[in-house]
Motif scaffolding. Structure first.
Motif, PDB file in Angstrom:
ATOM      1  N   ARG A 288      -6.400  90.662  -0.517  1.00 26.58           N
ATOM      2  CA  ARG A 288      -7.453  90.996   0.304  1.00 26.58           C
ATOM      3  C   ARG A 288      -7.779  92.209   0.820  1.00 26.58           C
ATOM      4  O   ARG A 288      -7.307  92.704   1.467  1.00 26.58           O
ATOM      5  CB  ARG A 288      -7.814  89.688   1.064  1.00 26.58           C
ATOM      6  CG  ARG A 288      -7.149  88.120   1.149  1.00 26.58           C
ATOM      7  CD  ARG A 288      -6.912  86.685   2.148  1.00 26.58           C
ATOM      8  NE  ARG A 288      -8.928  86.837   2.140  1.00 26.58           N
ATOM      9  CZ  ARG A 288      -9.007  86.573   3.261  1.00 26.58           C
ATOM     10  NH1 ARG A 288      -8.405  86.491   4.827  1.00 26.58           N
ATOM     11  NH2 ARG A 288      -9.988  86.317   3.776  1.00 26.58           N
TER      12      ARG A 288
ATOM     13  N   GLY B 244     -11.192  94.255   2.554  1.00 23.32           N
ATOM     14  CA  GLY B 244     -11.994  94.610   3.769  1.00 23.32           C
ATOM     15  C   GLY B 244     -12.969  95.737   3.770  1.00 23.32           C
ATOM     16  O   GLY B 244     -12.444  96.206   2.788  1.00 23.32           O
TER      17      GLY B 244
ATOM     18  N   GLN C  41     -18.208  98.000   7.368  1.00 25.56           N
ATOM     19  CA  GLN C  41     -19.828  98.301   7.971  1.00 25.56           C
ATOM     20  C   GLN C  41     -19.622  99.221   8.653  1.00 25.56           C
ATOM     21  O   GLN C  41     -18.769  99.318   9.358  1.00 25.56           O
ATOM     22  CB  GLN C  41     -20.244  96.899   8.832  1.00 25.56           C
ATOM     23  CG  GLN C  41     -21.847  97.474   8.512  1.00 25.56           C
ATOM     24  CD  GLN C  41     -22.838  96.572  10.000  1.00 25.56           C
ATOM     25  OE1 GLN C  41     -22.423  95.779   9.231  1.00 25.56           O
ATOM     26  NE2 GLN C  41     -23.053  96.882  10.585  1.00 25.56           N
TER      27      GLN C  41
ATOM     28  N   GLN D 229     -16.984  94.467   7.410  1.00 24.75           N
ATOM     29  CA  GLN D 229     -18.389  93.715   6.992  1.00 24.75           C
ATOM     30  C   GLN D 229     -18.166  92.573   5.670  1.00 24.75           C
ATOM     31  O   GLN D 229     -18.947  91.676   5.936  1.00 24.75           O
ATOM     32  CB  GLN D 229     -19.745  94.461   6.323  1.00 24.75           C
ATOM     33  CG  GLN D 229     -20.640  93.836   5.123  1.00 24.75           C
ATOM     34  CD  GLN D 229     -21.744  94.493   6.392  1.00 24.75           C
ATOM     35  OE1 GLN D 229     -21.617  94.219   7.213  1.00 24.75           O
ATOM     36  NE2 GLN D 229     -22.871  93.469   5.715  1.00 24.75           N
ATOM     37  N   LYS D 230     -17.375  92.784   4.587  1.00 28.45           N
ATOM     38  CA  LYS D 230     -16.867  91.849   4.137  1.00 28.45           C
ATOM     39  C   LYS D 230     -15.542  91.561   3.322  1.00 28.45           C
ATOM     40  O   LYS D 230     -14.812  92.186   3.559  1.00 28.45           O
ATOM     41  CB  LYS D 230     -17.990  91.849   2.672  1.00 28.45           C
ATOM     42  CG  LYS D 230     -19.647  91.875   2.814  1.00 28.45           C
ATOM     43  CD  LYS D 230     -19.880  90.384   3.302  1.00 28.45           C
ATOM     44  CE  LYS D 230     -21.292  90.392   2.676  1.00 28.45           C
ATOM     45  NZ  LYS D 230     -21.815  89.119   2.966  1.00 28.45           N
ATOM     46  N   VAL D 231     -14.530  90.468   2.737  1.00 31.36           N
ATOM     47  CA  VAL D 231     -13.568  90.761   2.367  1.00 31.36           C
ATOM     48  C   VAL D 231     -14.021  89.354   1.656  1.00 31.36           C
ATOM     49  O   VAL D 231     -14.329  88.870   1.211  1.00 31.36           O
ATOM     50  CB  VAL D 231     -13.131  89.727   3.793  1.00 31.36           C
ATOM     51  CG1 VAL D 231     -11.317  89.573   3.190  1.00 31.36           C
ATOM     52  CG2 VAL D 231     -12.679  90.368   5.270  1.00 31.36           C
ATOM     53  N   ILE D 232     -12.870  90.566   0.137  1.00 29.33           N
ATOM     54  CA  ILE D 232     -12.905  90.071  -0.777  1.00 29.33           C
ATOM     55  C   ILE D 232     -11.763  89.948  -1.234  1.00 29.33           C
ATOM     56  O   ILE D 232     -10.799  90.968  -0.938  1.00 29.33           O
ATOM     57  CB  ILE D 232     -13.888  90.687  -1.837  1.00 29.33           C
ATOM     58  CG1 ILE D 232     -12.673  92.669  -2.249  1.00 29.33           C
ATOM     59  CG2 ILE D 232     -15.610  90.955  -1.548  1.00 29.33           C
ATOM     60  CD1 ILE D 232     -13.800  92.801  -3.405  1.00 29.33           C
TER      61      ILE D 232
ATOM     62  N   TYR E  24     -21.377  96.833  -4.211  1.00 31.81           N
ATOM     63  CA  TYR E  24     -21.974  96.645  -2.608  1.00 31.81           C
ATOM     64  C   TYR E  24     -22.166  97.759  -2.008  1.00 31.81           C
ATOM     65  O   TYR E  24     -21.688  98.402  -1.953  1.00 31.81           O
ATOM     66  CB  TYR E  24     -20.507  95.940  -2.320  1.00 31.81           C
ATOM     67  CG  TYR E  24     -20.825  95.166  -1.376  1.00 31.81           C
ATOM     68  CD1 TYR E  24     -21.657  93.763  -0.781  1.00 31.81           C
ATOM     69  CD2 TYR E  24     -20.021  95.456  -0.039  1.00 31.81           C
ATOM     70  CE1 TYR E  24     -21.711  94.013   0.117  1.00 31.81           C
ATOM     71  CE2 TYR E  24     -20.713  95.073   1.246  1.00 31.81           C
ATOM     72  CZ  TYR E  24     -21.422  94.264   1.811  1.00 31.81           C
ATOM     73  OH  TYR E  24     -21.855  93.773   2.964  1.00 31.81           O
TER      74      TYR E  24
ATOM     75  N   ASP F  49     -27.619  94.804   3.302  1.00 32.18           N
ATOM     76  CA  ASP F  49     -26.451  95.061   2.219  1.00 32.18           C
ATOM     77  C   ASP F  49     -26.774  93.599   0.840  1.00 32.18           C
ATOM     78  O   ASP F  49     -27.985  92.947   1.270  1.00 32.18           O
ATOM     79  CB  ASP F  49     -25.206  94.104   2.577  1.00 32.18           C
ATOM     80  CG  ASP F  49     -24.935  93.448   3.328  1.00 32.18           C
ATOM     81  OD1 ASP F  49     -25.778  92.204   3.200  1.00 32.18           O
ATOM     82  OD2 ASP F  49     -23.733  92.329   3.020  1.00 32.18           O
ATOM     83  N   THR F  50     -26.601  93.964  -0.338  1.00 35.06           N
ATOM     84  CA  THR F  50     -26.669  93.658  -1.618  1.00 35.06           C
ATOM     85  C   THR F  50     -25.692  94.326  -2.176  1.00 35.06           C
ATOM     86  O   THR F  50     -25.152  94.873  -1.739  1.00 35.06           O
ATOM     87  CB  THR F  50     -28.290  93.947  -1.946  1.00 35.06           C
ATOM     88  OG1 THR F  50     -28.640  93.006  -3.193  1.00 35.06           O
ATOM     89  CG2 THR F  50     -27.581  94.970  -2.635  1.00 35.06           C
TER      90      THR F  50
ATOM     91  N   PHE G 143     -18.686  90.130  -6.711  1.00 37.30           N
ATOM     92  CA  PHE G 143     -17.072  89.143  -5.658  1.00 37.30           C
ATOM     93  C   PHE G 143     -16.471  87.583  -6.791  1.00 37.30           C
ATOM     94  O   PHE G 143     -16.140  87.124  -5.717  1.00 37.30           O
ATOM     95  CB  PHE G 143     -18.857  88.273  -4.727  1.00 37.30           C
ATOM     96  CG  PHE G 143     -18.891  89.220  -3.520  1.00 37.30           C
ATOM     97  CD1 PHE G 143     -17.822  89.785  -2.455  1.00 37.30           C
ATOM     98  CD2 PHE G 143     -20.111  89.887  -3.696  1.00 37.30           C
ATOM     99  CE1 PHE G 143     -18.736  90.099  -1.607  1.00 37.30           C
ATOM    100  CE2 PHE G 143     -20.475  90.287  -2.641  1.00 37.30           C
ATOM    101  CZ  PHE G 143     -20.056  91.180  -1.493  1.00 37.30           C
TER     102      PHE G 143
END
Length: 338
Positions: free
Chosen positions: A217, A219, A222, A234-237, A318, A330-331, A337
């Protein structure tokens, strides 16, 4: 099916099942080993999963030393500085050859948005080895631009040729990703199939955490809000494999009065990039490609970036940016993802 074929099929199937069983038992005996340190002006962390500690910190330090001796503009003795100080070029080693060759490919694909011949401009703005915070004059920028341009570079075999003695190259925009790939190759040469390598935020992953078999995982930051130095995740993938790198204009800058000038330079204007982009995170097969293309996308801006991605399969991104009302948005591309 005759009997000999049946026997062969049984033996082949038994071999597969047995091999899977051995592999799974090895994974169950695996544990995490970590090597951490400081290199290339940043921190690094290598996590690999194995039955024993088969990678030494010394071997990693030797790799970094070898890479710096080839690619670092901060080492006076490096091969890249020998090229920059030469009148017309030199013979490249394997590291410099691979990085320059890929850089020239990305330069062509991006129509000059990514350009390693930018060092004279970078130095004019104080982002090179000799740092300063004085904004260059228009004439200084024009002079630096006249000494840049990858159209003035040529590769002949292993020889890198420049047509102007004042031309200098800087591969910092892609070398860290390449370093990640070099370490990944070193780990895999030792039979390691599950690892995570991170150098200054540039990451490459293979396999899964052991013995639990969980996906790795990652992170994505941002930028911190005003008055708060702590970045926000901001996001975790979850990564099934491959590389992920980020380019942003919020960490490195010079201050000129009330202005903050990004360290990301537009090779065509000789001035810091000014658009709504805050950061771009790229996901693709190898870290060198991701590292180079994240610079391209942050220079292109949102709309042109999506057009670029459509032409490059296997490249996902991203974006964090500010809209017309200065609100952080964000986009991402469709496959980022996945």
């Amino acid at each position: 099916m005759n009997r000999s074929v049946c026997v062969f099929f049984f033996v082949f199937a038994f071999f597969i099942i047995s091999s899977c069983g051995v592999s799974r038992r090895a994974e169950l005996r695996s544990r995490a080993y970590k090597i951490e340190g400081f290199a290339q002006g940043t921190s690094y962390q290598i996590t690999y999963y194995a039955e024993s500690a088969i990678i030494s910190s010394r071997s990693i330090s030797q790799l970094f030393s070898e890479l710096d001796s080839s690619l670092s503009i901060y080492k006076p003795y490096s091969l890249i500085n020998q090229f920059n100080n030469s009148a017309n070029g030199l013979i490249m080693d394997d590291h410099l050859f691979k990085v320059v060759q890929r850089s020239m490919k990305i330069w062509k694909e991006s129509e000059g948005v990514f350009d390693i011949s930018i060092l004279p401009i970078v130095e004019a703005w104080g982002f090179g080895a000799n740092k300063h915070s004085i904004e260059p004059s228009n004439s200084e920028i024009a002079s630096a631009l006249s000494c840049s341009g990858s159209d003035k570079l040529r590769i002949e075999g292993k020889r890198l040729i420049k047509t102007m003695p004042c031309l200098k190259i800087d591969v910092n925009g892609i070398a860290q990703g390449y370093s990640v790939d070099v370490i990944a190759k070193h780990l895999e040469s030792k039979g390691i199939q599950n690892y995570l390598i991170e150098i200054g935020g540039e990451i490459r992953v293979k396999g899964r955490k052991q013995p639990g078999n969980q996906l790795m995982r990652i992170g994505i930051e941002q930028p911190a809000e005003k008055g708060n130095d702590e970045p926000i995740i901001q996001k975790v993938i979850e990564l099934h494999g491959g590389a992920i790198t980020t380019s942003g204009n919020y960490r490195k800058f010079i201050e000129n009065g009330s202005k903050k000038l990004s360290h990301l330079i537009n090779p065509k204007t000789g001035r810091p990039i000014e658009n709504k982009m805050i950061s771009v995170t790229v996901k693709t097969r190898d870290a060198m490609s991701a590292d180079g293309y994240d610079n391209v996308l942050i220079g292109l801006g949102i709309e042109k970036s999506f057009d670029f991605l459509k032409k490059h399969k296997g490249l996902e991104a991203y974006f964090i940016y500010r809209d017309d009302h200065d609100v952080v948005r964000d986009t991402a591309s469709a496959g980022f993802f996945k």
